[in-house]
Write a protein that holds these residues in place. Structure first.
Motif, short mmCIF file in Angstrom:
data_model
loop_
_atom_site.label_atom_id
_atom_site.label_comp_id
_atom_site.label_asym_id
_atom_site.label_seq_id
_atom_site.Cartn_x
_atom_site.Cartn_y
_atom_site.Cartn_z
N LYS A 49 0.84 -1.19 0.00
CA LYS A 49 0.00 0.00 0.00
C LYS A 49 0.89 1.25 0.00
CE LYS A 49 -3.57 -2.71 0.46
NZ LYS A 49 -4.52 -2.96 -0.62
N PRO A 50 0.39 2.33 -0.56
CA PRO A 50 -0.88 2.47 -1.26
C PRO A 50 -0.78 2.02 -2.72
CG PRO A 50 0.19 4.59 -1.17
CD PRO A 50 1.10 3.63 -0.46
N ILE A 51 -1.92 1.57 -3.24
CA ILE A 51 -2.02 1.18 -4.64
C ILE A 51 -2.88 2.22 -5.35
CG2 ILE A 51 -2.79 -0.58 -6.26
CD1 ILE A 51 -2.33 -2.66 -4.13
N VAL A 52 -2.37 2.71 -6.45
CA VAL A 52 -3.07 3.74 -7.22
C VAL A 52 -3.69 3.09 -8.45
CG1 VAL A 52 -2.83 5.92 -8.47
CG2 VAL A 52 -1.49 5.51 -6.40
N TYR A 53 -4.97 3.41 -8.71
CA TYR A 53 -5.69 2.86 -9.86
C TYR A 53 -5.95 3.97 -10.87
CZ TYR A 53 -6.54 -1.13 -6.79
OH TYR A 53 -6.38 -2.19 -5.94
N ASP A 76 -14.99 7.40 -8.46
CA ASP A 76 -15.28 7.31 -7.03
C ASP A 76 -13.97 7.47 -6.27
OD1 ASP A 76 -16.16 6.82 -4.52
OD2 ASP A 76 -17.05 4.85 -4.94
N TYR A 77 -13.78 8.63 -5.64
CA TYR A 77 -12.51 8.90 -4.96
C TYR A 77 -12.37 8.09 -3.68
CZ TYR A 77 -11.92 12.71 -8.26
OH TYR A 77 -11.77 13.44 -9.42
N ASN A 78 -13.48 7.63 -3.13
CA ASN A 78 -13.39 6.74 -1.97
C ASN A 78 -12.94 5.34 -2.39
OD1 ASN A 78 -14.30 8.75 -0.19
ND2 ASN A 78 -16.45 8.28 -0.66
N ASN A 79 -13.18 5.02 -3.62
CA ASN A 79 -12.75 3.74 -4.19
C ASN A 79 -12.17 4.03 -5.57
OD1 ASN A 79 -12.33 1.11 -4.95
ND2 ASN A 79 -14.47 0.49 -4.83
N PRO A 80 -10.88 4.35 -5.65
CA PRO A 80 -10.30 4.80 -6.91
C PRO A 80 -10.40 3.79 -8.04
CG PRO A 80 -8.82 5.26 -5.07
CD PRO A 80 -9.90 4.37 -4.55
N GLY A 81 -10.57 2.52 -7.72
CA GLY A 81 -10.66 1.53 -8.78
C GLY A 81 -12.04 1.43 -9.40
N ARG A 82 -12.95 2.34 -9.03
CA ARG A 82 -14.32 2.29 -9.49
C ARG A 82 -14.64 3.56 -10.28
NH1 ARG A 82 -18.63 -0.73 -7.42
NH2 ARG A 82 -20.71 0.14 -7.80
N VAL A 83 -15.18 3.37 -11.49
CA VAL A 83 -15.55 4.50 -12.34
C VAL A 83 -16.94 4.25 -12.91
CG1 VAL A 83 -14.46 3.52 -14.40
CG2 VAL A 83 -14.84 5.98 -14.26
N LEU A 84 -17.75 5.33 -13.01
CA LEU A 84 -19.13 5.23 -13.48
C LEU A 84 -19.25 5.90 -14.84
CD1 LEU A 84 -22.13 4.55 -13.00
CD2 LEU A 84 -22.36 6.78 -11.88
N LEU A 85 -19.72 5.13 -15.83
CA LEU A 85 -19.98 5.67 -17.16
C LEU A 85 -21.47 5.93 -17.27
CD1 LEU A 85 -17.80 3.24 -19.34
CD2 LEU A 85 -17.13 5.37 -18.22
N GLN A 86 -21.86 7.21 -17.37
CA GLN A 86 -23.26 7.59 -17.38
C GLN A 86 -23.78 7.80 -18.81
OE1 GLN A 86 -23.08 11.08 -14.81
NE2 GLN A 86 -23.90 9.89 -13.10
N ALA A 144 -3.11 -0.74 -12.05
CA ALA A 144 -2.86 -0.66 -10.61
C ALA A 144 -1.36 -0.57 -10.39
CB ALA A 144 -3.44 -1.88 -9.89
N GLY A 145 -0.90 0.43 -9.64
CA GLY A 145 0.53 0.64 -9.48
C GLY A 145 0.91 1.10 -8.08
N ASN A 146 2.14 0.82 -7.70
CA ASN A 146 2.74 1.33 -6.47
C ASN A 146 4.24 1.52 -6.72
OD1 ASN A 146 3.72 -1.26 -6.47
ND2 ASN A 146 2.67 -1.92 -4.59
N GLU A 147 5.01 1.65 -5.65
CA GLU A 147 6.44 1.88 -5.81
C GLU A 147 7.15 0.69 -6.44
OE1 GLU A 147 8.31 4.46 -2.44
OE2 GLU A 147 6.91 3.06 -1.48
N ALA A 148 6.56 -0.50 -6.32
CA ALA A 148 7.23 -1.70 -6.84
C ALA A 148 6.97 -1.93 -8.32
CB ALA A 148 6.78 -2.92 -6.05
N GLY A 149 5.88 -1.43 -8.84
CA GLY A 149 5.59 -1.66 -10.25
C GLY A 149 4.11 -1.50 -10.56
N LYS A 150 3.73 -1.95 -11.75
CA LYS A 150 2.36 -1.79 -12.23
C LYS A 150 1.85 -3.09 -12.84
CE LYS A 150 3.02 3.10 -13.43
NZ LYS A 150 2.95 4.10 -14.53
N GLU A 151 0.53 -3.26 -12.75
CA GLU A 151 -0.16 -4.34 -13.42
C GLU A 151 -1.48 -3.79 -13.93
OE1 GLU A 151 0.70 -7.31 -14.23
OE2 GLU A 151 2.59 -7.51 -13.14
N SER A 152 -2.00 -4.40 -15.00
CA SER A 152 -3.21 -3.87 -15.61
C SER A 152 -4.10 -4.99 -16.12
CB SER A 152 -2.87 -2.92 -16.77
OG SER A 152 -2.15 -3.62 -17.78
N CYS A 153 -5.36 -4.63 -16.38
CA CYS A 153 -6.33 -5.54 -16.98
C CYS A 153 -7.17 -4.74 -17.97
CB CYS A 153 -7.23 -6.20 -15.91
SG CYS A 153 -8.20 -5.04 -14.94
#
Length: 363
Positions: A150-154, A176-186, A200-209
């Motif tokens: 932690k922290p993990i940035v999305y 959703d700033y309380n849950n950065p991994g969540r986005v709403l398409l309206q 998803a990334g932190n100081e150690a590296g990044k991974e994606s989907c």
């Protein structure tokens, strides 16, 4: 005797898990008397528990104090010449903590401290969708890593598939700033379709989907549902027609098999045939075709005829034509009885009827 101690510097090192790290420790105590040199590395973990990692004493190296460090720790260089640095490979999250290097020789001590932080790369996140993929609907994209420091940035973005496409999210998108991994398409539109990537990334590296969003017309969904319903109804209709044809054929085959064994109750009995006495030969044939039962009846009728003829008065000039009732022989049927009135009407006195006509009397 007295001891002289030298406090080394505090060093902080960050390394990523599964990599190699070297913790520094230098001294000048091994040159005068190498036989009395002692080196010891200690680890104090985040819970305050202290463990021995590796030691050198009496010209021997000991590095099997725990299964956790077995085969992964060693001196990085020539510790007798003054470099007692510790090497750990590969790193594990459990290696994180405060390391102490103690060197002792001829009453002199040297201490060095190293704080090691092991960073864990985020695990590959899982991309999910919640909502309806139709025009005008809202769609939620969710992304989360199960492990990582932690922290993990999305971060969500679009992947351009055609030249000129924008990498940014659609205009009506909310994070959703309380849950950065969540986005709403309206209010989805057809232009909202495409590939969306979560990193998803932190100081150690990044991974994606990556997830694909395909917005559909409401009308097209109705057409597809109607087509599916029509196909199902057509299949049921074909099945019903085939079933009816099979039933009909089975019924016809059953009737053909049972037809020879049927006894028709409504069949008409053979009709009586009236034969006009035109010649003596025809009368003779008719007489011979009668059954035995008919002869007996005729005999009794003749006796009655002779009795009645004596009582009846002769009528001159009257020509009487007699008809014979001839009936095919039917086995099992009783002969019809001849009424006396009929016999009386049909016969005349023997004196008034010519001999030629007597041959054609009822027999």
């Amino acid at each position: 005797s007295y001891y002289v101690g030298t406090l080394g510097t505090h060093t902080e090192i960050k390394r990523v898990a599964e990599e190699k790290v070297t913790l520094p420790c230098h001294h000048q105590l091994g040159l005068p008397e190498k036989d009395t040199l002692d080196i010891e590395w200690l680890l104090t973990d985040n819970e305050g528990k202290q463990n021995v990692v590796i030691t050198y004493s009496s010209r021997h190296v000991y590095n099997n104090f725990s299964e956790e460090h077995k085969g992964r720790v060693a001196f990085a260089s020539n510790f007798l010449a003054g470099d007692a640095s510790l090497q750990i490979e590969p790193l594990k999250p459990s290696d994180e903590g405060r390391y102490t290097c103690k060197v002792k020789n001829s009453g002199r001590y040297v201490w060095s401290y190293v704080i090691l932080k092991v960073l864990v790369r985020p695990s590959k996140p899982k991309c999910e969708m919640e909502g309806e993929l139709t025009e005008g609907s809202d769609l939620t994209l969710q992304c989360e890593s199960s492990s990582g420091t932690k922290p993990i940035v999305y971060y969500w973005q679009r992947i351009p598939e055609k030249e000129g496409e924008d990498e940014h999210l659609p205009p009506k998108s909310r994070i959703d700033y309380n849950n950065p991994g969540r986005v709403l398409l309206q209010n989805l539109t057809m232009s909202s379709s495409g590939l969306y990537q979560c990193t998803a990334g932190n100081e150690a590296g990044k991974e994606s989907c990556v997830v694909r969003v395909t917005v559909q017309y409401v009308q097209s969904i109705g057409m597809v549902a109607g087509a599916v319903t029509g196909m199902v109804a057509g299949a049921l209709l074909i099945f019903l027609l085939v079933w009816l044809l099979i039933r009909k054929k089975d019924k016809e085959r059953y009737e053909e098999e049972d037809r020879p064994n049927e006894i028709r109750e409504d069949a008409e009995a053979p009709k009586a045939r009236l034969v006009k006495p035109s010649s003596s030969s025809s009368g003779s044939r008719s007489s011979r075709s009668g059954s035995s039962s008919t002869r007996s009846t005729a005999n009794s009728a003749s006796r009655s005829q002779r009795t009645l003829s004596t009582e009846a008065a002769p009528q001159p000039g009257l020509a009487t034509h007699a008809y014979s009732l001839v009936r095919p022989e039917v086995r099992g049927l009783e002969p019809k009885k001849v009424h006396h009135a009929t016999l009386t009407k049909a016969e005349t006195t023997p004196s008034m009827i010519p001999n030629q006509s007597r041959a054609f009397q009822t027999v």
